[in-house]
Design a protein around this motif. Structure first.
Motif, mmCIF file in Angstrom:
data_model
loop_
_atom_site.group_PDB
_atom_site.id
_atom_site.type_symbol
_atom_site.label_atom_id
_atom_site.label_comp_id
_atom_site.label_asym_id
_atom_site.label_seq_id
_atom_site.Cartn_x
_atom_site.Cartn_y
_atom_site.Cartn_z
ATOM 1 N N GLY A 178 69.732 -6.618 -29.888
ATOM 2 C CA GLY A 178 69.780 -5.815 -31.098
ATOM 3 C C GLY A 178 68.435 -5.506 -31.725
ATOM 4 O O GLY A 178 68.373 -4.972 -32.822
ATOM 5 N N GLN A 179 67.360 -5.853 -31.057
ATOM 6 C CA GLN A 179 66.037 -5.537 -31.594
ATOM 7 C C GLN A 179 65.176 -4.872 -30.541
ATOM 8 O O GLN A 179 65.429 -4.990 -29.352
ATOM 9 C CB GLN A 179 65.348 -6.787 -32.134
ATOM 10 C CG GLN A 179 65.033 -7.856 -31.103
ATOM 11 C CD GLN A 179 64.345 -9.058 -31.727
ATOM 12 O OE1 GLN A 179 63.950 -9.032 -32.877
ATOM 13 N NE2 GLN A 179 64.193 -10.119 -30.962
ATOM 14 N N THR A 180 64.174 -4.160 -31.001
ATOM 15 C CA THR A 180 63.229 -3.507 -30.104
ATOM 16 C C THR A 180 61.904 -4.254 -30.179
ATOM 17 O O THR A 180 61.400 -4.530 -31.265
ATOM 18 C CB THR A 180 63.024 -2.034 -30.513
ATOM 19 O OG1 THR A 180 64.280 -1.365 -30.417
ATOM 20 C CG2 THR A 180 62.023 -1.351 -29.598
ATOM 21 N N LEU A 181 61.378 -4.598 -29.011
ATOM 22 C CA LEU A 181 60.080 -5.278 -28.935
ATOM 23 C C LEU A 181 59.071 -4.324 -28.309
ATOM 24 O O LEU A 181 59.281 -3.814 -27.204
ATOM 25 C CB LEU A 181 60.184 -6.550 -28.086
ATOM 26 C CG LEU A 181 61.073 -7.655 -28.621
ATOM 27 C CD1 LEU A 181 61.160 -8.804 -27.617
ATOM 28 C CD2 LEU A 181 60.564 -8.157 -29.956
ATOM 29 N N HIS A 182 57.994 -4.074 -29.021
ATOM 30 C CA HIS A 182 56.927 -3.211 -28.535
ATOM 31 C C HIS A 182 55.940 -4.048 -27.734
ATOM 32 O O HIS A 182 55.484 -5.092 -28.203
ATOM 33 C CB HIS A 182 56.245 -2.509 -29.716
ATOM 34 C CG HIS A 182 57.193 -1.637 -30.455
ATOM 35 N ND1 HIS A 182 57.967 -2.098 -31.493
ATOM 36 C CD2 HIS A 182 57.527 -0.339 -30.275
ATOM 37 C CE1 HIS A 182 58.735 -1.122 -31.938
ATOM 38 N NE2 HIS A 182 58.486 -0.036 -31.217
#
Length: 124
Positions: A44-48
């Protein structure tokens, strides 16, 4: 240490050995040099992410920076073979494998750490 943990460590060790013993590359290792940017979506999260690859004196090194987590992870093994980049991150039990695009501006592949997620990175 559990049997599963020992087995996983052994498998990662074998993978590292395989990466280090690869055959000659169709692409010069320098083709992968530079800073690459991408992102993965997991949980559920985006990691750059930012990947830095350098070749000096015939040795290629790499490190992955998780910008959102403030973490830098050096690659334990780097292999360039047949237009593919393979990186092993033993310290976190992860691997990134990707194909270099024909124009040399992107890497398309998968990041595996437990599960596998697609990861395309673009040269900055």
């Amino acid at each position: 240490m559990s049997i599963a943990s020992i087995t996983r460590r052994m498998a990662l060790g074998v993978a590292a050995a395989a990466l280090l013993c690869g055959s000659a590359s169709a692409q010069a290792p320098q083709a992968y040099d530079g800073v690459w940017a991408g992102a993965i979506s997991a949980g559920g999260q985006t990691l750059h992410l930012e990947l830095t690859v350098k070749t000096a004196n015939g040795e290629t090194t790499a490190e992955m920076n998780s910008l959102d987590q403030g973490a830098t992870i050096p690659a334990s093994a780097v292999k360039t073979d047949g237009g593919q980049l393979s990186l092993l991150f033993l310290s976190v039990g992860a691997e990134y494998t990707a194909k270099l695009s024909a124009d040399g501006k992107s890497l398309a592949g998968s990041f595996t750490q437990g599960g596998s997620v697609p990861l395309t990175m673009t040269k900055k």
